[in-house]
Design a protein around this motif. Structure first.
Motif, short mmCIF file in Angstrom:
data_model
loop_
_atom_site.label_atom_id
_atom_site.label_comp_id
_atom_site.label_asym_id
_atom_site.label_seq_id
_atom_site.Cartn_x
_atom_site.Cartn_y
_atom_site.Cartn_z
N UNK A 321 8.09 7.47 -10.41
CA UNK A 321 7.21 6.35 -10.74
C UNK A 321 6.85 5.67 -9.43
N UNK A 322 5.57 5.42 -9.24
CA UNK A 322 5.08 4.79 -8.02
C UNK A 322 4.44 3.45 -8.37
N UNK A 323 4.69 2.46 -7.52
CA UNK A 323 4.16 1.13 -7.78
C UNK A 323 3.23 0.71 -6.64
N UNK A 324 1.96 1.13 -6.69
CA UNK A 324 1.01 0.72 -5.66
C UNK A 324 0.83 -0.80 -5.67
N UNK A 325 0.72 -1.35 -4.48
CA UNK A 325 0.58 -2.80 -4.30
C UNK A 325 -0.79 -3.10 -3.72
N UNK A 326 -1.38 -4.18 -4.21
CA UNK A 326 -2.67 -4.61 -3.70
C UNK A 326 -3.20 -5.77 -4.52
N UNK A 327 -4.50 -5.95 -4.45
CA UNK A 327 -5.17 -7.02 -5.19
C UNK A 327 -6.58 -6.56 -5.49
N UNK A 328 -7.27 -7.28 -6.35
CA UNK A 328 -8.66 -6.93 -6.64
C UNK A 328 -9.45 -6.84 -5.34
N UNK A 334 -0.15 -0.74 -0.28
CA UNK A 334 1.15 -0.11 -0.02
C UNK A 334 1.66 0.51 -1.30
N UNK A 335 2.75 1.28 -1.18
CA UNK A 335 3.33 1.92 -2.36
C UNK A 335 4.78 2.25 -2.09
N UNK A 336 5.56 2.28 -3.18
CA UNK A 336 6.96 2.68 -3.11
C UNK A 336 7.28 3.46 -4.37
N UNK A 337 8.22 4.40 -4.26
CA UNK A 337 8.63 5.21 -5.40
C UNK A 337 9.87 4.61 -6.04
N UNK A 356 10.64 -5.02 -2.62
CA UNK A 356 10.06 -4.13 -1.61
C UNK A 356 8.88 -3.38 -2.24
N UNK A 357 7.68 -3.56 -1.67
CA UNK A 357 6.50 -2.86 -2.20
C UNK A 357 6.20 -1.60 -1.40
N UNK A 358 7.01 -1.33 -0.38
CA UNK A 358 6.92 -0.06 0.30
C UNK A 358 6.13 -0.07 1.59
N UNK A 359 5.62 1.11 1.92
CA UNK A 359 4.91 1.33 3.18
C UNK A 359 3.40 1.34 2.94
N UNK A 434 12.52 -3.59 9.32
CA UNK A 434 12.55 -2.71 10.50
C UNK A 434 11.83 -1.39 10.26
N UNK A 435 11.62 -1.02 8.99
CA UNK A 435 10.92 0.21 8.65
C UNK A 435 9.44 -0.02 8.35
N UNK A 436 8.95 -1.22 8.69
CA UNK A 436 7.56 -1.60 8.44
C UNK A 436 7.23 -1.58 6.95
N UNK A 437 8.21 -1.91 6.12
CA UNK A 437 7.99 -2.08 4.68
C UNK A 437 7.80 -3.56 4.39
#
Length: 562
Positions: A321-328, A334-337, A356-359, A434-437
């Protein structure tokens, strides 16, 4: 704009022709219909070749009606084959599609239409009837197409457009900066705003989503959000549109999602966290598996770990399951699994680290800057914060919109100039690790501004959510910014809702003690119970904390009943 297709065009409508040339006989869209004598669902379908031809005929019909590049047309059609075909037709003719979620209510819908002043309506019968009955309010709307039965008004129907000779029609070869659509925000932190999308933005969205998730032609998707059907068709992916009210995803019948997944052996699906909450719980309770489903996408609000875990258990063993992050205004960012969340970040989130919304996607650059409510004209006015420090997120890239159509003040408040580039202020607070997340800590507008400093919603709410009886919580501030006091409002799970005043008091006391033991929440002294949080209309997942803040102030000011 020019009216001849070219290899440099950023018009998403032209991608459909490429797909039709490669996969013409494959099903592009399927919609559920009646059931046969054996109770099996019958689906209406259209192939990619048929969709390409149909959208071209519709585009030619619109052009014959007088639609030219830049014409603003309000598109108010239910998710369907007609909807997808019309979106591609509007792209091909160069019109600017005005897309408004009808779930925002009549008052907001009319306010949005008033701001845009559409030059026509491509809409279902009831919308056209209302338009006519409004008299002069939409008198400038001269190019109107009815999708369905035409009653007491004029203008062509969609079937009339389909009779147009399209042999000499040439789709518009849109440049990157040409306007493509006006899409309204949900209004979760203020009045809905009309975001102006350029053709490049839509084109890059398709490329970024396809590449990040390795989506291949021939896959089968169940889009729980209408525009994902557009992206699918542009990627050569079959869309099976579910039977659901797209404006009320939380009310979906889980079987209306599960049945087509089994019928079509669906490999991918995008839907609100509210949809997957219901589907995952139903699958768990009835021991249902969805083995064909290898990729689930969910966005619109943070997806709780219990939803990720249930869906992970239901789908293919190697799926995720992936949760892409953004706005209209900027999507995807970004995305994280789920596998990364459940195996790594979940524990930190539960202890108040944020979500955490990912990279970031490959086309995105981002920075975290010092929080301010003032406008920022240029990038050199921004003060960057250190790694791990909570600040305000800004982003830039080809999917980032440049301005709002309906408000210059909103544009000034949300956009930052950087030479030829535009940065968007996401309105979210959080930090980079530190991982740019990016770790999301809430909306900037929702932070509680106390005399001792700011408190952020997501980290604080996580502490209250650790109680087994609590479904979700909301931190709100009461009083003037800078002198607010925090209030924690909790909504229990429906099956654990306390049934007496004594039980309510006992539950709130347990939550109070839980929060008192954590440094993030030890200063919270007021706790309230709410039966059902108000949420946004698009995803039914974002909590309307503004409404809860008003409710909390009223409750706390009520005379004591003791």
């Amino acid at each position: 704009m020019t009216t001849a297709a070219s290899s440099t065009s950023k018009n998403v409508g032209l991608l459909l022709a490429q797909v039709a040339a490669e996969r013409g006989d494959a099903v592009a869209i399927a919609t559920p219909g009646r059931r046969d004598a054996d109770g099996r669902r019958v689906y209406q379908t259209i192939t990619f070749a048929q969709l390409e031809a149909d959208s071209t005929r519709l585009a030619a019909g619109l052009a014959a009606l007088g639609v030219t590049p830049g014409t603003r047309l309000a598109l108010l059609v239910k998710p369907s084959i007609d909807f997808v075909s019309l979106v591609f037709a509007l792209f091909k003719v160069g019109a600017v599609s005005v897309l408004i979620d009808p779930g925002m209510g009549r008052k907001n819908l009319l306010r949005c239409l008033d701001q845009v002043e559409p030059e026509g309506f491509v809409a279902i019968s009831i919308v056209q009837a209302v338009r006519v009955l409004m008299g002069r309010r939409y008198g400038q709307a001269k190019m109107n197409v009815t999708v369905g039965r035409r009653w007491f008004w004029g203008g062509p129907t969609i079937d009339d457009l389909r009779k147009t000779d399209a042999s000499h029609f040439q789709p518009v070869a849109a440049a990157a900066d040409d306007p493509a659509a006006i899409i309204f925000t949900t209004g979760s932190t203020g009045p809905p705003k009309g975001v102006l999308f350029r053709h490049e933005g839509f084109y890059e969205q398709v490329q970024q989503i396809r590449d990040r998730y390795d989506i291949q032609p021939g896959e089968i998707d169940l889009p729980g959000f209408p525009l994902f059907g557009l992206f699918n068709s542009a990627m050569g992916v079959t869309s099976v549109i579910p039977e659901m009210d797209a404006s009320r995803p939380a009310a979906v019948n889980p079987l209306n999602i599960i049945e087509p997944i089994h019928d079509w052996q669906i490999t991918q699906s995008f839907a609100s966290p509210a949809v997957w909450n219901k589907v995952g719980l139903y699958c768990e309770q009835h021991e249902i598996r969805l083995p064909s489903l290898k990729r689930v996408l969910s966005a619109g609000a943070p997806v709780p770990p219990h939803v990720l875990r249930r869906m992970k258990n239901a789908i293919h063993a190697d799926g995720d399951i992936y949760t892409p992050y953004g706005a209209t205004e900027a999507l995807p960012i970004a995305s994280i699994a789920a596998s990364e969340v459940l195996d790594g970040t979940e524990l930190a989130s539960a202890q108040g680290a944020g979500t955490c919304v990912g990279r970031r996607f490959s086309g995105i650059q981002w920075r975290v800057i010092r929080i301010t409510d003032a406008d920022i004209a240029t990038l050199d006015q921004c003060e960057a914060v250190d790694e791990g420090e909570i600040g305000e997120l800004i982003v830039t890239g080809p999917v980032v919109t440049h301005r709002y159509f309906t408000s210059e003040a909103a544009t000034q408040a949300a956009k930052i100039a950087d030479g030829e580039r535009i940065w968007h202020r996401m309105g979210d607070v959080g930090y980079l690790d530190a991982e740019d997340r990016f770790w999301f800590c809430g909306r900037k507008a929702h932070r509680v501004r106390t005399i001792d400093g700011d408190m952020f919603t997501i980290p604080c709410e996580a502490i209250a959510n650790n109680h087994a009886s609590i479904f979700r919580s909301a931190l709100v501030g009461v009083g003037e910014p800078g002198d607010q006091f925090p209030v924690m409002i909790v909504e229990p799970w429906s099956d654990k809702y306390p049934q007496s005043r004594e039980a309510i008091d006992a539950l709130l006391e347990e939550v109070r003690q839980l929060c008192a033991a954590h440094p993030l929440t030890e200063t919270i002294h007021d706790f309230l119970l709410h039966p059902a949080f108000p949420v946004d209309i698009r995803h039914n997942a974002k909590i309307f904390r503004e409404k809860l803040a008003v409710w909390a102030e009223e409750r706390l000011n009520e005379p004591s009943q003791d």
